[in-house]
Design a protein around this motif. Structure first.
Motif, PDB file in Angstrom:
ATOM      1  N   PRO A  35     -52.541 -10.703 -21.243  1.00  0.00           N
ATOM      2  CA  PRO A  35     -51.286 -11.095 -20.578  1.00  0.00           C
ATOM      3  C   PRO A  35     -50.176 -11.376 -21.579  1.00  0.00           C
ATOM      4  N   VAL A  36     -48.953 -11.282 -21.108  1.00  0.00           N
ATOM      5  CA  VAL A  36     -47.789 -11.542 -21.957  1.00  0.00           C
ATOM      6  C   VAL A  36     -47.884 -12.917 -22.594  1.00  0.00           C
ATOM      7  N   ASP A 386     -57.890 -20.922 -35.875  1.00  0.00           N
ATOM      8  CA  ASP A 386     -57.292 -19.597 -35.733  1.00  0.00           C
ATOM      9  C   ASP A 386     -55.884 -19.766 -35.176  1.00  0.00           C
ATOM     10  N   THR A 387     -55.001 -18.863 -35.539  1.00  0.00           N
ATOM     11  CA  THR A 387     -53.628 -18.941 -35.026  1.00  0.00           C
ATOM     12  C   THR A 387     -53.479 -18.283 -33.657  1.00  0.00           C
ATOM     13  N   TYR A 388     -54.221 -17.215 -33.417  1.00  0.00           N
ATOM     14  CA  TYR A 388     -54.141 -16.518 -32.131  1.00  0.00           C
ATOM     15  C   TYR A 388     -55.545 -16.204 -31.610  1.00  0.00           C
ATOM     16  N   PRO A 389     -56.309 -17.240 -31.213  1.00  0.00           N
ATOM     17  CA  PRO A 389     -57.677 -17.009 -30.743  1.00  0.00           C
ATOM     18  C   PRO A 389     -57.731 -16.229 -29.437  1.00  0.00           C
ATOM     19  N   GLY A 390     -56.629 -16.139 -28.715  1.00  0.00           N
ATOM     20  CA  GLY A 390     -56.624 -15.405 -27.453  1.00  0.00           C
ATOM     21  C   GLY A 390     -56.589 -13.900 -27.615  1.00  0.00           C
ATOM     22  N   ILE A 391     -56.444 -13.417 -28.857  1.00  0.00           N
ATOM     23  CA  ILE A 391     -56.437 -11.975 -29.104  1.00  0.00           C
ATOM     24  C   ILE A 391     -57.748 -11.607 -29.781  1.00  0.00           C
ATOM     25  N   LEU A 448     -44.740  -9.817 -32.508  1.00  0.00           N
ATOM     26  CA  LEU A 448     -43.916  -8.901 -31.712  1.00  0.00           C
ATOM     27  C   LEU A 448     -44.434  -7.471 -31.802  1.00  0.00           C
ATOM     28  N   SER A 449     -44.782  -7.022 -33.006  1.00  0.00           N
ATOM     29  CA  SER A 449     -45.330  -5.670 -33.118  1.00  0.00           C
ATOM     30  C   SER A 449     -46.699  -5.586 -32.461  1.00  0.00           C
ATOM     31  N   GLN A 450     -47.481  -6.672 -32.500  1.00  0.00           N
ATOM     32  CA  GLN A 450     -48.777  -6.673 -31.812  1.00  0.00           C
ATOM     33  C   GLN A 450     -48.587  -6.547 -30.309  1.00  0.00           C
ATOM     34  N   PHE A 451     -47.610  -7.249 -29.763  1.00  0.00           N
ATOM     35  CA  PHE A 451     -47.348  -7.152 -28.329  1.00  0.00           C
ATOM     36  C   PHE A 451     -46.969  -5.729 -27.940  1.00  0.00           C
ATOM     37  N   LEU A 452     -46.055  -5.137 -28.692  1.00  0.00           N
ATOM     38  CA  LEU A 452     -45.626  -3.774 -28.359  1.00  0.00           C
ATOM     39  C   LEU A 452     -46.771  -2.783 -28.518  1.00  0.00           C
ATOM     40  N   ALA A 453     -47.588  -2.945 -29.553  1.00  0.00           N
ATOM     41  CA  ALA A 453     -48.738  -2.051 -29.733  1.00  0.00           C
ATOM     42  C   ALA A 453     -49.749  -2.222 -28.605  1.00  0.00           C
ATOM     43  N   SER A 454     -49.905  -3.446 -28.100  1.00  0.00           N
ATOM     44  CA  SER A 454     -50.842  -3.666 -26.995  1.00  0.00           C
ATOM     45  C   SER A 454     -50.410  -2.932 -25.744  1.00  0.00           C
ATOM     46  N   ARG A 455     -49.136  -2.622 -25.644  1.00  0.00           N
ATOM     47  CA  ARG A 455     -48.607  -1.877 -24.488  1.00  0.00           C
ATOM     48  C   ARG A 455     -48.571  -0.375 -24.740  1.00  0.00           C
ATOM     49  N   GLY A 456     -49.175   0.063 -25.845  1.00  0.00           N
ATOM     50  CA  GLY A 456     -49.332   1.489 -26.096  1.00  0.00           C
ATOM     51  C   GLY A 456     -48.282   2.120 -26.977  1.00  0.00           C
ATOM     52  N   TYR A 457     -47.423   1.303 -27.611  1.00  0.00           N
ATOM     53  CA  TYR A 457     -46.362   1.847 -28.445  1.00  0.00           C
ATOM     54  C   TYR A 457     -46.721   1.747 -29.918  1.00  0.00           C
ATOM     55  N   ALA A 458     -46.383   2.783 -30.677  1.00  0.00           N
ATOM     56  CA  ALA A 458     -46.376   2.664 -32.129  1.00  0.00           C
ATOM     57  C   ALA A 458     -45.112   1.909 -32.520  1.00  0.00           C
ATOM     58  N   LEU A 631     -39.318 -22.627 -26.646  1.00  0.00           N
ATOM     59  CA  LEU A 631     -40.282 -22.858 -25.580  1.00  0.00           C
ATOM     60  C   LEU A 631     -41.016 -21.572 -25.244  1.00  0.00           C
ATOM     61  N   THR A 632     -42.276 -21.698 -24.868  1.00  0.00           N
ATOM     62  CA  THR A 632     -43.075 -20.526 -24.515  1.00  0.00           C
ATOM     63  C   THR A 632     -42.456 -19.765 -23.352  1.00  0.00           C
ATOM     64  N   ASP A 633     -41.956 -20.481 -22.358  1.00  0.00           N
ATOM     65  CA  ASP A 633     -41.371 -19.803 -21.201  1.00  0.00           C
ATOM     66  C   ASP A 633     -40.195 -18.912 -21.594  1.00  0.00           C
ATOM     67  N   GLN A 634     -39.445 -19.334 -22.603  1.00  0.00           N
ATOM     68  CA  GLN A 634     -38.326 -18.508 -23.058  1.00  0.00           C
ATOM     69  C   GLN A 634     -38.822 -17.198 -23.649  1.00  0.00           C
ATOM     70  N   MET A 635     -39.870 -17.272 -24.466  1.00  0.00           N
ATOM     71  CA  MET A 635     -40.418 -16.052 -25.050  1.00  0.00           C
ATOM     72  C   MET A 635     -41.091 -15.182 -24.001  1.00  0.00           C
TER      73      MET A 635
END
Length: 652
Positions: A35-36, A386-391, A448-458, A631-635
């Motif tokens: 999820p986002v 870990d900084t991003y254990p959800g990934i 940010l690049s991880q998010f975009l790559a997760s959506r299928g973009y180089a 805030l997380t909601d802003q991102m």
């Protein structure tokens, strides 16, 4: 690179074994299933630091969408709970341990300042910094030197904390009532009482104390003459000029980093031996540069870690953070720990006062940052967080250092992130130039690049000329090149990705934040057929407006000289707002209404101008957001808008 609850045991100085005991790794999940919100929150751990006795670790973590301070014992037993401090509407930006029982927090706030304070017809958002002293159990808290902002009389733009004198006293820069320049005060962090140590110097921009707390070096800046002067003095003596630097014309860049432990020598960063910054000793009595401490053949080495008023390590970034300790024993330990973990760079970031416990950050091109503790008494190197254990690790997209030749032959470095589980050819491509523009991307984990790559973009992030860290010539090649060679480098990056077969030329968009947003908008004007869409978040759009805004800064002539020159009318051809009729792709504008670095009017005016010109444009304004989300909601809002807009124009 391994993430999880594993440990390394040291025997006779050698690695004896590794044990992997992390949580179960998701094997069927696809990156797009994440999820986002996983990408929108801040790192689960940041600003991690160790108490002087090694008994506690403090760090920031997002709870309910806002950063909270966490202090937990080491190790944390089942019958213990960490202490947690919830902030109000300020952002914690720094954590310090002056003693085992007390912490100092640097916080950053934003508020609207009355028009009379800033000479405008309306209120404007301005940032201000404060320092809060808090007991380790969070039961006692005190704001130090609390005073409301008075015009532009805030703390210095960087940390107001200059030195930790002892367990109860700290030196801080503090604005004077009599003028705009700060002096230095000694503050009792328990009682809040303070006394003057150094009266303000005219035009001062920084003070550098020695390990005893004496103010031995100061820097002043004359914007009219573009002169930076370093002043020095013997203990108790008057200040004298140590060195003067003519900015924009002096190739011999020179920066004082701090004192050595003895208080006799300085450490400085200089280019006097070549194009790249290197770190040297400096004899304060004879005003001569001494031996070289650290350099890198490709990258600038120009920063230092200061503890107790003394430089303890030299720091820089190649693809990943580097650190060279002045203590040979610590440096040897640094190198041994680095060898213990495969495919990563282990960086010691903090040590207990007696050297028994070390806190490290593990950086990798293929994993989020993790933190570990090395106990020299037991030889155990254990996972801390870990900084991003959800990934899950198998869904992390590795970053690849790349380079390409620009149209004039200059070699341009950058980083390519490809989506997991997809063929590496004919991908939809996002070109994402960094902000600044005097900044750079590196190989560390980039959410940010991880998010975009997760959506299928180089994702391709070029460090266009003008980016920092690659030497003087490379950075100076970007001066006064907004919309010019800097922009051409971004264009050439996209064309390189097509030529290499990574990108489908029919499915490319450009996404940028701050200066990167400006570059995204200029791409739709200068190369209108290249990209199918552009997203500009917190962008600069009107360079004539920016020229005026820069003119209100304390370094207006420096910034104007680097960026623009002397005639604002010459900026019209490279100002997106003044060229909306040339825009050749749909545009998404996103901006926070409390943005200080690039005011929200940049996007508001651009959206109206695009609409009047009949160009496809969407505008999203986020209430309460500064230049970057706090805030997380802003991102979440930002990333969902990115996802929706990109899917419409180049999605699968």
């Amino acid at each position: 690179m391994m993430r999880g609850g594993w440990q390394v045991r040291w025997l006779a100085g050698a690695v004896a074994g590794l044990m992997l005991a992390g949580s179960a790794v998701a094997r069927e999940m696809r990156p797009s299933d994440l999820p986002v919100e996983v990408f929108a929150h801040r790192p689960v751990m940041s600003n991690v630091s160790l108490s002087p006795d090694g008994s506690h670790v403090a760090y920031l973590t997002p709870i309910g969408g806002r950063q909270h301070l966490v202090v937990r014992p080491v190790p944390l037993r089942d019958d213990q709970s960490p202490s947690i401090l919830a902030p109000n509407d300020a952002e914690i930006t720094g954590i310090h341990w002056p003693s085992n029982e007390r912490l100092l927090l640097e916080v950053l706030g934003t508020e609207k300042v009355r028009a009379a304070m800033v000479g405008t017809s309306r209120s404007l958002p301005l940032r201000f910094s404060r320092v809060i002293s808090v007991s380790r159990d969070m039961k006692d808290m005190k704001v130090l030197l609390d005073r409301r902002p008075k015009g532009y009389s805030f703390y210095l733009s960087d940390t107001p904390i200059l030195n930790f004198v002892d367990a109860e006293h700290v030196l801080m820069a503090y604005p004077a009532d009599t003028g705009p320049w700060p002096g230095v005060v000694k503050v009792n962090i328990v009682t809040g009482r303070h006394s003057q140590v150094q009266w303000p110097l005219p035009n001062v921009v920084s003070y550098i104390p020695d390990p005893t707390g004496g103010i031995r070096v100061a820097a002043t800046y004359d914007d009219r003459r573009l002169e930076l002067r370093y002043l020095s003095r013997a203990p108790g003596g008057p200040f004298r000029e140590m060195r003067m630097q003519k900015l924009l014309s002096d190739e011999d860049a020179f920066t004082v980093l701090g004192f050595g432990r003895s208080g006799k020598d300085l450490f400085v960063a200089s280019r006097h031996e070549g194009d790249r910054l290197a770190v040297y000793t400096y004899d304060i009595d004879t005003d001569t540069i001494g031996g070289k401490i650290a350099d890198d053949p490709r990258y600038d080495v120009g920063a230092a870690m200061v503890r107790g008023g003394a430089v303890t390590a030299v720091t820089w970034t190649d693809d990943l953070p580097q650190r060279r300790w002045l203590d040979p024993a610590v440096q040897k330990m640094q190198e041994a720990l680095d060898k213990a973990v495969p495919d990563s760079r282990e960086i010691i970031i903090d040590t207990a006062a007696d050297g028994s416990l070390l806190l490290t950050a593990s950086h990798s091109l293929a994993a989020p940052t993790t933190y570990r503790l090395f106990d020299r008494r037991t030889g155990e190197y254990s996972f801390f967080g870990d900084t991003y254990p959800g990934i899950p690790q198998n869904l992390v997209s590795a970053r690849r250092p790349v380079s390409f030749k620009a149209r004039d032959g200059l070699e341009i470095p950058g980083y390519l992130t490809l989506p997991v589980g997809m063929p590496e050819r004919n991908l939809p491509l996002i070109v994402m130039p960094h902000g600044g523009p005097m900044a750079r991307d590196d190989g560390g984990f980039d959410i940010l690049s991880q998010f975009l790559a997760s959506r299928g973009y180089a994702v391709l992030q070029p460090n266009f000329r003008g980016s920092t860290g690659y030497g003087a010539a490379f950075q100076q090649a970007g001066e006064r090149q907004w919309g010019g060679l800097m922009q051409d480098d971004v264009t050439d990056a996209a064309q390189w990705a097509v030529a290499q077969g990574y990108a489908d030329p029919a499915r490319m968009c450009i996404v940028g934040w701050s200066y990167g947003g400006y570059a995204a908008l200029m791409a739709t004007i200068k190369t209108p057929a290249l990209f199918k869409c552009a997203i500009a978040t917190a962008p600069v759009t009107n360079l004539i407006r920016l020229y005026r805004e820069v003119g209100a800064s304390s370094a207006r002539n420096l910034y104007r000289g680097i960026f623009f020159g002397d005639d604002p009318d010459e900026l019209r051809p490279i100002s997106p707002f003044h060229n909306v009729e040339k825009v050749g792709a749909p545009v998404l504008l996103i901006h926070g209404d409390l943005d200080i670095q690039a005011t929200v009017d940049h996007s508001k005016e651009m959206a109206r101008a695009l609409s009047r010109a009949g160009k496809p444009v969407e505008y999203v304004e986020i209430a309460g957001m500064d230049h970057s989300p706090l805030l997380t909601d802003q991102m979440v809002t930002v990333l969902k808008e990115w996802e929706r807009f990109l899917a419409r124009h180049i999605g699968r």
